[in-house]
Design an enzyme around this catalytic site. Structure first.
Site, PDB file in Angstrom:
ATOM      1  N   PHE A  80       0.602  -1.217  -0.027  1.00  0.00           N
ATOM      2  CA  PHE A  80      -0.382   0.341  -0.227  1.00  0.00           C
ATOM      3  C   PHE A  80       1.173   1.321   0.464  1.00  0.00           C
ATOM      4  CE2 PHE A  80      -0.877  -1.616   4.514  1.00  0.00           C
ATOM      5  CZ  PHE A  80       0.600  -1.009   4.953  1.00  0.00           C
TER       6      PHE A  80
ATOM      7  N   CYS B 140       1.278   2.717  -3.615  1.00  0.00           N
ATOM      8  CA  CYS B 140      -0.531   3.467  -4.404  1.00  0.00           C
ATOM      9  C   CYS B 140      -0.786   4.501  -3.451  1.00  0.00           C
ATOM     10  CB  CYS B 140      -0.324   2.503  -4.794  1.00  0.00           C
ATOM     11  SG  CYS B 140      -1.056   1.332  -3.611  1.00  0.00           S
ATOM     12  N   HIS B 141      -0.795   4.592  -2.239  1.00  0.00           N
ATOM     13  CA  HIS B 141      -1.109   5.251  -1.543  1.00  0.00           C
ATOM     14  C   HIS B 141      -0.351   6.446  -0.590  1.00  0.00           C
ATOM     15  CE1 HIS B 141      -4.078   6.436   1.955  1.00  0.00           C
ATOM     16  NE2 HIS B 141      -4.727   6.461   1.191  1.00  0.00           N
ATOM     17  N   PHE B 142      -0.094   7.522  -0.978  1.00  0.00           N
ATOM     18  CA  PHE B 142      -0.264   7.948  -1.833  1.00  0.00           C
ATOM     19  C   PHE B 142       1.365   8.379  -3.109  1.00  0.00           C
ATOM     20  CE2 PHE B 142      -3.630   9.644   0.830  1.00  0.00           C
ATOM     21  CZ  PHE B 142      -4.514   8.676   0.160  1.00  0.00           C
TER      22      PHE B 142
ATOM     23  N   VAL C  79       1.683   6.351   3.091  1.00  0.00           N
ATOM     24  CA  VAL C  79       0.293   6.335   4.495  1.00  0.00           C
ATOM     25  C   VAL C  79      -0.307   5.008   4.295  1.00  0.00           C
ATOM     26  CG1 VAL C  79      -1.459   7.411   3.816  1.00  0.00           C
ATOM     27  CG2 VAL C  79      -0.702   7.426   6.202  1.00  0.00           C
TER      28      VAL C  79
END
Length: 171
Positions: free
Chosen positions: A66, A69-71, A76
């Site tokens: 994650f 891709c986040h962000f 985070v």
């Protein structure tokens, strides 16, 4: 039925495949959606309400899926993944108690986020206090929980509800 009071990653993965508590027990997700590396303790008489508790952990490293891709440029852990881990643990508790069927999150009373899990963190700890379990036609667990990152509480959730159903085709 396995009534151990702690579980390692391999056992949690086995739960996802129906091999820990039996093929008809609630299952954890596997692969990227399994947000737990180990259950440190699980019991049916401890916790804030004297009806059970779970303490579990997730090891954090910058390579977790994650963060990529986040962000972009602002990595985070999504708060919804920490919340889902809490639901995962309530469902696991019901399977540990011997419930049979498919687990589904049913809701939550209140969720608060007061911090974040960043790639430099080392460990997330989930602490759940079981408030009630119902074992009738409806099987349901209700718990309050907190999430800590490196010892600092950053999420809280009240009245996490998970049900276990024999048939989810019309759910």
């Amino acid at each position: 039925m396995n009534k151990a009071n702690s579980f390692n990653k391999e056992e949690l993965i086995a739960c996802g495949h129906g091999k820990l508590f039996g093929p008809n027990s609630p299952r954890l997700p596997v692969d990227n959606m399994l947000m737990i590396d180990r259950i440190i303790t699980i019991n049916d008489n401890g916790g804030e309400f004297g009806k059970g508790e779970i303490v579990a952990e997730l090891d954090i490293n910058p390579d977790l899926w994650f963060f990529g891709c986040h962000f972009i440029s602002d990595p985070v852990m999504p708060g919804c993944l920490g919340l889902d881990a809490m639901w995962q643990l309530v469902g696991f508790y019901l399977g540990w108690e011997g419930a049979e069927g498919k687990g589904r999150a049913l809701g939550v009373g209140e969720v608060k986020f007061t911090g974040q899990v960043l790639p430099g963190a080392k460990k997330v700890t989930y602490k759940l206090n079981i408030k009630r379990t119902i074992h009738r036609k409806l099987v349901m667990g209700i718990a309050d929980a907190i999430l800590e990152v490196d010892g600092r509480q950053i999420y809280s959730a009240t009245d996490l509800k998970v049900g276990v159903f024999s048939d989810t085709s019309t759910f």
